[in-house]
Motif scaffolding. Structure first.
Motif, PDB file in Angstrom:
ATOM      1  N   TRP A  82     -10.521  11.268  -4.930  1.00 20.68           N
ATOM      2  CA  TRP A  82     -11.085  10.604  -3.746  1.00 20.68           C
ATOM      3  C   TRP A  82     -11.399   9.142  -4.029  1.00 20.68           C
ATOM      4  O   TRP A  82     -11.106   8.266  -3.209  1.00 20.68           O
ATOM      5  CB  TRP A  82     -12.353  11.335  -3.320  1.00 20.68           C
ATOM      6  CG  TRP A  82     -13.036  10.691  -2.146  1.00 20.68           C
ATOM      7  CD1 TRP A  82     -12.738  10.842  -0.830  1.00 20.68           C
ATOM      8  CD2 TRP A  82     -14.121   9.732  -2.209  1.00 20.68           C
ATOM      9  NE1 TRP A  82     -13.574  10.062  -0.050  1.00 20.68           N
ATOM     10  CE2 TRP A  82     -14.425   9.372  -0.868  1.00 20.68           C
ATOM     11  CE3 TRP A  82     -14.856   9.183  -3.246  1.00 20.68           C
ATOM     12  CZ2 TRP A  82     -15.425   8.470  -0.557  1.00 20.68           C
ATOM     13  CZ3 TRP A  82     -15.857   8.274  -2.937  1.00 20.68           C
ATOM     14  CH2 TRP A  82     -16.139   7.929  -1.612  1.00 20.68           C
ATOM     15  N   VAL A  83     -11.971   8.867  -5.205  1.00 23.68           N
ATOM     16  CA  VAL A  83     -12.291   7.483  -5.571  1.00 23.68           C
ATOM     17  C   VAL A  83     -11.017   6.649  -5.680  1.00 23.68           C
ATOM     18  O   VAL A  83     -10.961   5.502  -5.206  1.00 23.68           O
ATOM     19  CB  VAL A  83     -13.086   7.448  -6.894  1.00 23.68           C
ATOM     20  CG1 VAL A  83     -13.222   6.012  -7.391  1.00 23.68           C
ATOM     21  CG2 VAL A  83     -14.450   8.073  -6.706  1.00 23.68           C
ATOM     22  N   ALA A  84      -9.964   7.235  -6.290  1.00 22.04           N
ATOM     23  CA  ALA A  84      -8.708   6.496  -6.465  1.00 22.04           C
ATOM     24  C   ALA A  84      -8.082   6.152  -5.120  1.00 22.04           C
ATOM     25  O   ALA A  84      -7.615   5.029  -4.908  1.00 22.04           O
ATOM     26  CB  ALA A  84      -7.744   7.318  -7.314  1.00 22.04           C
ATOM     27  N   VAL A  85      -8.060   7.115  -4.206  1.00 21.17           N
ATOM     28  CA  VAL A  85      -7.483   6.869  -2.874  1.00 21.17           C
ATOM     29  C   VAL A  85      -8.321   5.853  -2.112  1.00 21.17           C
ATOM     30  O   VAL A  85      -7.773   4.981  -1.414  1.00 21.17           O
ATOM     31  CB  VAL A  85      -7.376   8.196  -2.096  1.00 21.17           C
ATOM     32  CG1 VAL A  85      -6.938   7.937  -0.659  1.00 21.17           C
ATOM     33  CG2 VAL A  85      -6.393   9.142  -2.778  1.00 21.17           C
ATOM     34  N   TRP A  86      -9.641   5.943  -2.239  1.00 22.21           N
ATOM     35  CA  TRP A  86     -10.517   4.993  -1.527  1.00 22.21           C
ATOM     36  C   TRP A  86     -10.297   3.577  -2.038  1.00 22.21           C
ATOM     37  O   TRP A  86     -10.248   2.629  -1.246  1.00 22.21           O
ATOM     38  CB  TRP A  86     -11.978   5.403  -1.718  1.00 22.21           C
ATOM     39  CG  TRP A  86     -12.931   4.550  -0.930  1.00 22.21           C
ATOM     40  CD1 TRP A  86     -13.353   4.759   0.352  1.00 22.21           C
ATOM     41  CD2 TRP A  86     -13.565   3.332  -1.375  1.00 22.21           C
ATOM     42  NE1 TRP A  86     -14.218   3.751   0.740  1.00 22.21           N
ATOM     43  CE2 TRP A  86     -14.366   2.869  -0.290  1.00 22.21           C
ATOM     44  CE3 TRP A  86     -13.533   2.599  -2.560  1.00 22.21           C
ATOM     45  CZ2 TRP A  86     -15.118   1.706  -0.379  1.00 22.21           C
ATOM     46  CZ3 TRP A  86     -14.276   1.427  -2.643  1.00 22.21           C
ATOM     47  CH2 TRP A  86     -15.064   1.003  -1.570  1.00 22.21           C
ATOM     48  N   ILE A  87     -10.151   3.421  -3.348  1.00 24.71           N
ATOM     49  CA  ILE A  87      -9.935   2.090  -3.925  1.00 24.71           C
ATOM     50  C   ILE A  87      -8.630   1.491  -3.426  1.00 24.71           C
ATOM     51  O   ILE A  87      -8.572   0.310  -3.033  1.00 24.71           O
ATOM     52  CB  ILE A  87      -9.947   2.157  -5.467  1.00 24.71           C
ATOM     53  CG1 ILE A  87     -11.361   2.443  -5.974  1.00 24.71           C
ATOM     54  CG2 ILE A  87      -9.431   0.858  -6.071  1.00 24.71           C
ATOM     55  CD1 ILE A  87     -11.443   2.621  -7.471  1.00 24.71           C
ATOM     56  N   VAL A  88      -7.559   2.300  -3.402  1.00 22.92           N
ATOM     57  CA  VAL A  88      -6.261   1.792  -2.950  1.00 22.92           C
ATOM     58  C   VAL A  88      -6.305   1.423  -1.469  1.00 22.92           C
ATOM     59  O   VAL A  88      -5.768   0.389  -1.056  1.00 22.92           O
ATOM     60  CB  VAL A  88      -5.152   2.827  -3.230  1.00 22.92           C
ATOM     61  CG1 VAL A  88      -3.842   2.420  -2.568  1.00 22.92           C
ATOM     62  CG2 VAL A  88      -4.952   2.992  -4.726  1.00 22.92           C
ATOM     63  N   SER A  89      -6.947   2.260  -0.663  1.00 26.99           N
ATOM     64  CA  SER A  89      -6.998   1.985   0.771  1.00 26.99           C
ATOM     65  C   SER A  89      -7.891   0.795   1.114  1.00 26.99           C
ATOM     66  O   SER A  89      -7.771   0.228   2.202  1.00 26.99           O
ATOM     67  CB  SER A  89      -7.480   3.228   1.526  1.00 26.99           C
ATOM     68  OG  SER A  89      -8.780   3.613   1.098  1.00 26.99           O
TER      69      SER A  89
ATOM     70  N   VAL B 188       0.822  -1.220   0.000  1.00 32.30           N
ATOM     71  CA  VAL B 188       0.000   0.000   0.000  1.00 32.30           C
ATOM     72  C   VAL B 188       0.854   1.268   0.000  1.00 32.30           C
ATOM     73  O   VAL B 188       0.542   2.224  -0.728  1.00 32.30           O
ATOM     74  CB  VAL B 188      -0.990  -0.023   1.182  1.00 32.30           C
ATOM     75  CG1 VAL B 188      -1.658   1.342   1.343  1.00 32.30           C
ATOM     76  CG2 VAL B 188      -2.057  -1.095   0.952  1.00 32.30           C
ATOM     77  N   PRO B 189       1.956   1.364   0.792  1.00 34.74           N
ATOM     78  CA  PRO B 189       2.806   2.573   0.689  1.00 34.74           C
ATOM     79  C   PRO B 189       3.387   2.785  -0.707  1.00 34.74           C
ATOM     80  O   PRO B 189       3.472   3.927  -1.178  1.00 34.74           O
ATOM     81  CB  PRO B 189       3.903   2.300   1.730  1.00 34.74           C
ATOM     82  CG  PRO B 189       3.268   1.399   2.723  1.00 34.74           C
ATOM     83  CD  PRO B 189       2.372   0.509   1.923  1.00 34.74           C
ATOM     84  N   ILE B 190       3.788   1.688  -1.355  1.00 39.51           N
ATOM     85  CA  ILE B 190       4.293   1.822  -2.722  1.00 39.51           C
ATOM     86  C   ILE B 190       3.173   2.275  -3.652  1.00 39.51           C
ATOM     87  O   ILE B 190       3.376   3.132  -4.529  1.00 39.51           O
ATOM     88  CB  ILE B 190       4.874   0.474  -3.196  1.00 39.51           C
ATOM     89  CG1 ILE B 190       6.051   0.072  -2.314  1.00 39.51           C
ATOM     90  CG2 ILE B 190       5.315   0.559  -4.660  1.00 39.51           C
ATOM     91  CD1 ILE B 190       6.619  -1.299  -2.635  1.00 39.51           C
TER      92      ILE B 190
ATOM     93  N   ALA C 289      -2.865  -3.584  -4.544  1.00 39.61           N
ATOM     94  CA  ALA C 289      -2.903  -2.123  -4.407  1.00 39.61           C
ATOM     95  C   ALA C 289      -2.160  -1.423  -5.535  1.00 39.61           C
ATOM     96  O   ALA C 289      -2.531  -0.307  -5.924  1.00 39.61           O
ATOM     97  CB  ALA C 289      -2.319  -1.718  -3.053  1.00 39.61           C
ATOM     98  N   ILE C 290      -1.112  -2.037  -6.062  1.00 43.73           N
ATOM     99  CA  ILE C 290      -0.316  -1.388  -7.116  1.00 43.73           C
ATOM    100  C   ILE C 290      -1.105  -1.255  -8.413  1.00 43.73           C
ATOM    101  O   ILE C 290      -1.201  -0.145  -8.970  1.00 43.73           O
ATOM    102  CB  ILE C 290       1.011  -2.151  -7.329  1.00 43.73           C
ATOM    103  CG1 ILE C 290       1.900  -1.985  -6.094  1.00 43.73           C
ATOM    104  CG2 ILE C 290       1.733  -1.644  -8.579  1.00 43.73           C
ATOM    105  CD1 ILE C 290       3.211  -2.734  -6.170  1.00 43.73           C
ATOM    106  N   PRO C 291      -1.690  -2.325  -8.973  1.00 45.93           N
ATOM    107  CA  PRO C 291      -2.491  -2.120 -10.196  1.00 45.93           C
ATOM    108  C   PRO C 291      -3.737  -1.286  -9.957  1.00 45.93           C
ATOM    109  O   PRO C 291      -4.160  -0.532 -10.845  1.00 45.93           O
ATOM    110  CB  PRO C 291      -2.849  -3.550 -10.631  1.00 45.93           C
ATOM    111  CG  PRO C 291      -2.656  -4.386  -9.434  1.00 45.93           C
ATOM    112  CD  PRO C 291      -1.577  -3.758  -8.647  1.00 45.93           C
ATOM    113  N   PHE C 292      -4.334  -1.374  -8.749  1.00 51.18           N
ATOM    114  CA  PHE C 292      -5.500  -0.550  -8.456  1.00 51.18           C
ATOM    115  C   PHE C 292      -5.147   0.936  -8.434  1.00 51.18           C
ATOM    116  O   PHE C 292      -6.008   1.781  -8.689  1.00 51.18           O
ATOM    117  CB  PHE C 292      -6.106  -0.953  -7.118  1.00 51.18           C
ATOM    118  CG  PHE C 292      -7.079  -2.096  -7.212  1.00 51.18           C
ATOM    119  CD1 PHE C 292      -7.408  -2.653  -8.438  1.00 51.18           C
ATOM    120  CD2 PHE C 292      -7.666  -2.632  -6.082  1.00 51.18           C
ATOM    121  CE1 PHE C 292      -8.294  -3.705  -8.542  1.00 51.18           C
ATOM    122  CE2 PHE C 292      -8.564  -3.685  -6.169  1.00 51.18           C
ATOM    123  CZ  PHE C 292      -8.876  -4.225  -7.410  1.00 51.18           C
TER     124      PHE C 292
END
Length: 289
Positions: free
Chosen positions: A107-114, A66-68, A205-208
Motif C-alpha cells: 500500500w505504501v509503495a502504490v501510494w508513493i508512486v501515485s 506513471v503507467p510504466i 515515478a520510476i525510481p520511486f
C-alpha cells in the motif's frame, strides 16, 4: 596651429571619455541585471518559474511515466513476495504477520508512486523556503551604483593624457565584452538548473517504484538524494551571491581605475565559476550520484 591641435585633442578627449562612459554603463547594467536575476530565480519553485512547462511535465509524468512505474512496481512487489516466502525455510516458517507487513508495504509503495509528483514538488517547496529565509539574512544587493561609478571615472579621466584614455577605452571594451560572455554563462547556469529540475520531476515515478524493495531501493534513494541536492543548490547559489555582494561593495574606484575595473570583472568571473560548482557541491553534500 596650437588652437587646432588643442581642438583636436579636446575632440579626442571627449570621444574617448564618451566611449569609456558608454562601455562602463553597458557593462555595469548587464552585470546588475544578471546578478539580480540570480537571487530572483533561484527562489522560485518549478510551477512558479514557468507554468506552461510545469503543466507539460506534470501531464507527461502522470500519463506516460506513471503507467510504466506501475509495471515496474508490479514486478518489484512480486519479487518481494517471492523472496519473503522462500527465505523462510522454503515456506515452512510462514507467519501470518508477514502478509500484513507485505500488504502494508504494498500500500505504501502504490501510494508513493501515485503521489510522486506531489512529493517531488514538496521537496522543491522545502528548498524554496530555505532560499527565502536565506534571502532575509544574506545581502543580495549586488547592484553596482552606476551613476557614482561613472562620476568618479569622469573626474579621474580629466587628469589623464590621451594615451592613457586610449588604453582605458580599450580596457573597458575588453572588459565589457568579457562581461557579456559571463552574463550569457550565468543565464545558461540558471536555466540549466531549472531544466534539470523539470527532467528530474518528469521521471520521478520510476525510481520511486523501486523504493519498497531492499535490493532495488537504492535507485529510489539515490533519486531522492538528487532531488534534495537540486533543491538546496538554490541555497548555495544564494550564498555565492551574498559573497559577491560583499566583494563588490568593497571596491574603491577612486584608488586605481584599472585595478578596480578588472576587479569587478574578476569578482564576476568568480561568481560565475562558483555558480557552476554549486551543482557538484550539492550532490556531494547529499551523496547523490
Amino acid at each position: 596651429m596650437d588652437r587646432i591641435f588643442e581642438a583636436i585633442e579636446e575632440w579626442m578627449r571627449n570621444l574617448l571619455t564618451g566611449m569609456v562612459s558608454s562601455n562602463l554603463t553597458t557593462m555595469y547594467t548587464d552585470v546588475n541585471e544578471k546578478t539580480g536575476q540570480i537571487a530572483a530565480q533561484v527562489g522560485q519553485t518549478p510551477q512558479g518559474w514557468n507554468g506552461s512547462i510545469y503543466s507539460m511535465i506534470q501531464n507527461l509524468s502522470e500519463s506516460v511515466i506513471v503507467p510504466i512505474a506501475g509495471m515496474i512496481i508490479t514486478f518489484v512487489l512480486c519479487y518481494e513476495l517471492i523472496s519473503m516466502l522462500t527465505e523462510k525455510n522454503n515456506m515452512h516458517d510462514i507467519d501470518t504477520w508477514m502478509f500484513f507487513k507485505y500488504f502494508f508495504k504494498m500500500w505504501v509503495a502504490v501510494w508513493i508512486v501515485s503521489h510522486t509528483f506531489t512529493i517531488t514538488m514538496a521537496v522543491f517547496d522545502v528548498g524554496q523556503s530555505v532560499v527565502s529565509r536565506a534571502a532575509g539574512v544574506i545581502s543580495s544587493d549586488t547592484a553596482i551604483n552606476i551613476d557614482t561609478m561613472i562620476s568618479t571615472m569622469e573626474t579621474a579621466m580629466e587628469s589623464m593624457e590621451i594615451g592613457e584614455l586610449v588604453i582605458l577605452a580599450l580596457e573597458t571594451m575588453l572588459v565589457s565584452l568579457c562581461m557579456k560572455i559571463i552574463s550569457v554563462f550565468i543565464t545558461v547556469i540558471l536555466y540549466g538548473r531549472m531544466i534539470e529540475i523539470y527532467l528530474y520531476s518528469s521521471v520521478g515515478a520510476i525510481p520511486f517504484a523501486t523504493m519498497s524493495n531492499r535490493e532495488w531501493g537504492q535507485i529510489g534513494n539515490n533519486y531522492l538524494r538528487g532531488l534534495f541536492a537540486l533543491a538546496f543548490q538554490g541555497f548555495f547559489m544564494m550564498v555565492c551571491v551574498g559573497i559577491y555582494a560583499v566583494l563588490v561593495a568593497n571596491i574603491q574606484m577612486s584608488d586605481n581605475i584599472h585595478s578596480a575595473l578588472f576587479g569587478v570583472m574578476a569578482y564576476t568571473v568568480i561568481l560565475c565559476f562558483s555558480l557552476m560548482k554549486t551543482g557538484n557541491f550539492a550532490r556531494s553534500i547529499f551523496n547523490a550520484h
